[in-house]
Design a protein around this motif. Structure first.
Motif: not given
Lengths: 716, 78
Positions: A62-64, A66-75, A245-246, B21-31
């Motif tokens: 996703s565009l959120t 979590f890790s360094v390499e994901e941030r590189i792609a997102r940015d 909300i997220a 929430p961050v953990f819940v979101l990550r799991l959600k994003e992965m389905g």
């Protein structure tokens, strides 16, 4: 000439890099596990009258980030000027993949069109899945191209569309009423506040504001936009739905996609067992998983050594018996001064020649590692090893960088980018040098060839395992002292097994071997020249009394407890060994070889000699085949003793025990200068310092321990 | 019931994902989200991770994370 920037985005392990390779003919590293690409890479292609820059990005869910390499792609996706996004999806798993597509669609504000590439189309066909691409196109508002990245199916269509500019900008999805109203309001406020200069795509930023994303609200706050005023309303929605909300946003995206997939994708009744299920039942077995992993590693080394030994003999003969002979003949003919002859033959050729004679070894090792990497076994090994890793405070995902370390430590340090927390990254990176990289193999091959001829593979496997054990022990200590903390969640996708194509395997082997040979011709050759200088200065003295000889004999005292302090050559070889590990072998070749007079008499006939070499190659092929697949015993083609003068000298200076201690020292000693550079780039100077400290103290302690224990148990 | 206690080979329905929430979101994003079906494929030895199939792909979760996923039985398979 038109210039176009195309970014490749998609979930991890969907074949983005493989697609770029197919599109451009590049040879970027691919593999079958999530997280092969950890940095942004650009490849240029001129197609018709357009210059296309393809940007390969690490995989993201996703565009959120979590890790360094994901941030590189997102940015990159958010901050850069991009003309089109090629969104690669795994069409066998389309539902989860399209989640990212709905997020990319929010970037439409920039007018960035998206081309949806449905990769693994061959697997979709084979499984009998029916995908209605027209429906997907019309609902998402993007163009859809079925493709098979590894064999190039669909590649021409993709290029054609990118060049024609006949692309569509997707429609962002609409959320449920309350949510949509709130997002719209933020959108309008952002637009009236920033006019046309909003630093982010407006729709995307609006969603982030409603989600109360820390990073974005803070950045907007700095520019004077108060994002906190929407909190109350957002909280109201949270109360109503009883969720964060997220999470509500994520849920709505998924329900939109689920609806689409239900309409557009028809899956047949799934057969009970697929190949992946059968293989996993074996490789990930509760009890057998770990023994099977060890057995596989053993087989890799066994086949590497048995298969390459005849070729190593052949290359050794080719270089030292053939090339060296004719080179010195030519040099004598040219009447070069004695010192230059000595530099070229005794200095460069002896050392570089010895290193190059191990090219066959590298070919075999890289082949087997590439097979393990590209079939998808790697992710399974991480699954099997997680418990062990976890018990010493390491992350299950740490295992993958560590295994990559067996190939080369430098990409292994980069691969730690897949870890979410900085502390885990640093810890894993600091343990990487204990993974025995390919460059160290020539050292083992040289010494085991002299002392452990019958059990080369076993001794080398033992060394590799020692490296792993030491890294676990050091990991525990670091975790308890400097790098404390909880280990984060371990969620990893396990890709289906896939047959590596010959092209992929060949690319992988070729790139690595090329790098090895290139290094021999540049860094190692240069080190050999410098080494030669220090062993010949002041000019005319014997090597023991040269600058290096004197210095090494002083330092050698330090290594007395470890058992190899009585050979100044062994100690001297370690010093340039910090530049690159192969240099140790090259240096030993040069230092033990210096006293030898090179043969300079004119040999038989050049053509005869050449014919001999070619014949030798075919004999080596035959021997390699026999020794890998049994039948002929090792004794039949034992290394001819007379052509490896260095072997007899090593046999005189070392005992099996001190040789083992020396190999262990080389295994754990500072890997190479490039690795230190990688530490600096990823973490900064302080980590370089810690790494040097660890990789000098630990090897000394361990090899001293081994040597003394060995003496106590009577192995000396 | 927690995912960590689920039986290998069975299919369940996720009722709730707990945790930050961050953990819940990550799991959600992965389905991995409420209402989704999961099939437990295998568990690694010695309390290692659990492999599940969700949304048609395979993913592995460590026991600690699997504890956070609440399940209800899904009757028989398919």
């Amino acid at each position: 000439m038109r210039e176009v920037v195309v970014a490749l985005a998609g979930n991890p392990n969907v074949g983005k890099t493989a697609l770029i390779n197919s599109l451009t003919g590049a040879k970027l590293k691919v593999g079958n596990w999530p997280g092969v690409t950890v940095e942004k890479k650009e490849v240029f292609l001129k197609y018709k009258d357009t210059n296309i820059t393809f940007v390969d990005l690490p995989g993201i869910y996703s565009l959120t980030p979590f890790s360094v390499e994901e941030r590189i792609a997102r940015d990159f996706l958010i901050n850069s000027k991009i003309d089109a996004i090629v969104n690669v999806v795994d069409s066998t798993n389309i539902e989860r993949n399209l989640y990212l597509t709905t997020q990319l669609a929010q970037l439409a504000e920039f007018g960035i069109p998206i081309l949806l590439v449905l990769n693994f189309w061959d697997e979709v066909r084979k499984k009998g899945i029916k995908i209605n691409t027209e429906l997907i196109e019309s609902v998402l508002g993007v163009k859809c191209i079925p493709a098979v990245a590894v064999d190039g199916t669909g590649v021409d269509t993709i290029l054609e569309i990118l060049v024609s500019g006949n692309l569509k900008t997707p429609k962002p999805i609409t959320f449920s009423e309350d949510l949509e109203r709130l997002v719209k309001r933020v959108e309008e406020d952002l637009r009236s506040f920033f006019k046309d200069r909003c630093p982010y795509p407006v729709r995307w930023a609006a969603v982030k504001v409603v989600e109360n994303d820390e990073e974005v609200t803070e950045a907007l706050g700095k520019l004077g936009f108060d994002a906190s005023s929407y909190r109350a309303e957002a909280e109201e929605i949270e109360r109503l739905k009883g969720e964060d909300i997220a999470t509500i946003f994520a849920e709505e995206r998924y329900s939109f996609i689920s609806g689409l997939v239900r309409e557009a994708v028809k899956r047949p009744y799934e057969r009970r067992m697929e190949i992946t299920d059968v293989l996993d039942a074996i490789f990930m077995h509760r009890v057998l998983g770990l023994p099977i992993f060890l057995l596989l590693m053993y087989l890799v080394f066994k086949l590497t050594f048995d298969g390459s030994a005849p070729f190593i003999d052949w290359v050794d003969g080719l270089i030292n018996g053939f090339i060296a002979k004719w080179c010195s003949y030519l040099i004598n003919l040219a009447g070069l001064p004695e010192w230059l002859r000595s530099l070229l033959i005794d200095g460069v050729l002896q050392g570089v020649g010895l290193v190059l004679s191990f090219v066959p070894l590298m070919l075999f090792l890289y082949f087997f590692l590439a097979v393990l990497e590209e079939t998808g076994y790697m992710a399974r090994a991480a699954f099997v090893m997680d418990r062990l890793m976890h018990s010493v405070g390491l992350h299950g995902k740490s295992f993958i960088p560590l295994v990559i370390g067996f190939r080369c430590n430098v990409p292994a340090i980069l691969a730690t980018r897949t870890l979410e927390r900085e502390r885990d990254r640093k810890l894993t990176a600091l343990l990487v040098p204990f993974m025995s990289c390919g460059a160290r193999l020539p050292i083992y091959a040289l010494f085991t060839g002299v002392f452990f001829k019958k059990h080369q593979a076993e001794v080398v496997l033992l060394l590799y395992l020692m490296g792993v054990l030491v890294s676990l022990a050091v990991g525990v200590i670091l975790r308890k002292t400097v790098l404390k903390g909880e280990s984060p969640p371990f969620i990893m996708e396990l890709p289906p097994y896939r047959f590596p194509t010959w092209k992929m395997l060949w690319n992988s082997i070729w790139m690595r071997t090329k790098a090895f040979v290139h290094k021999a011709g540049t860094v190692i050759a240069l080190s050999m020249v410098i080494l030669w200088l220090f062993t010949n200065l002041p000019f005319g003295t014997s090597p023991e009394n040269s600058l290096l000889g004197k210095f090494s004999r002083e330092v050698a005292v330090v290594f007395k407890p470890a058992g190899f302090g009585n050979s100044w050559q062994a100690v001297a070889a370690l010093i340039p060994g910090t530049i690159a590990k192969e240099v140790v072998v090259g240096a030993l070749g040069q230092l033990y070889g210096v006293e030898e007079e090179s043969a300079s008499e004119k040999p038989t006939e050049f053509a005869d000699d050449l014919r001999q070499q070619i014949k030798g190659f075919f004999l080596a092929c035959r021997d390699s085949f026999y020794s890998m697949f049994g039948s002929v015993k090792v004794g039949v083609f034992e290394m001819e003793e007379e052509n490896t003068g260095i072997a007899t000298k090593i046999a005189a200076d070392f005992s099996p025990l001190s040789a083992f201690s020396y190999m262990v020292f080389c295994l754990l000693w500072i890997p190479c200068i490039v690795t230190l550079g990688a530490y600096y780039r990823e973490f900064g100077w302080s980590t370089v310092g810690i790494a040097i400290l660890i990789t000098t103290v630990v090897p000394w302690i361990i090899s001293t321990l081994i040597y003394n224990l060995g003496v106590v148990f009577g192995f000396h | 019931m927690k995912l960590s206690e689920a039986k290998v080979g069975r299919t369940y329905k996720i009722s709730k994902v707990l945790g930050p929430p961050v953990f819940v979101l990550r799991l959600k994003e992965m389905g991995i989200t409420a209402g989704e079906k999961v099939q437990v494929l295998r568990k690694a030895p010695l309390g290692g991770p659990v492999e599940v199939k969700v949304k048609g792909y395979c993913v592995s979760l460590r026991r600690d994370e699997a504890e956070m996923v609440k399940l209800v039985p899904e009757g028989c398979e398919r």
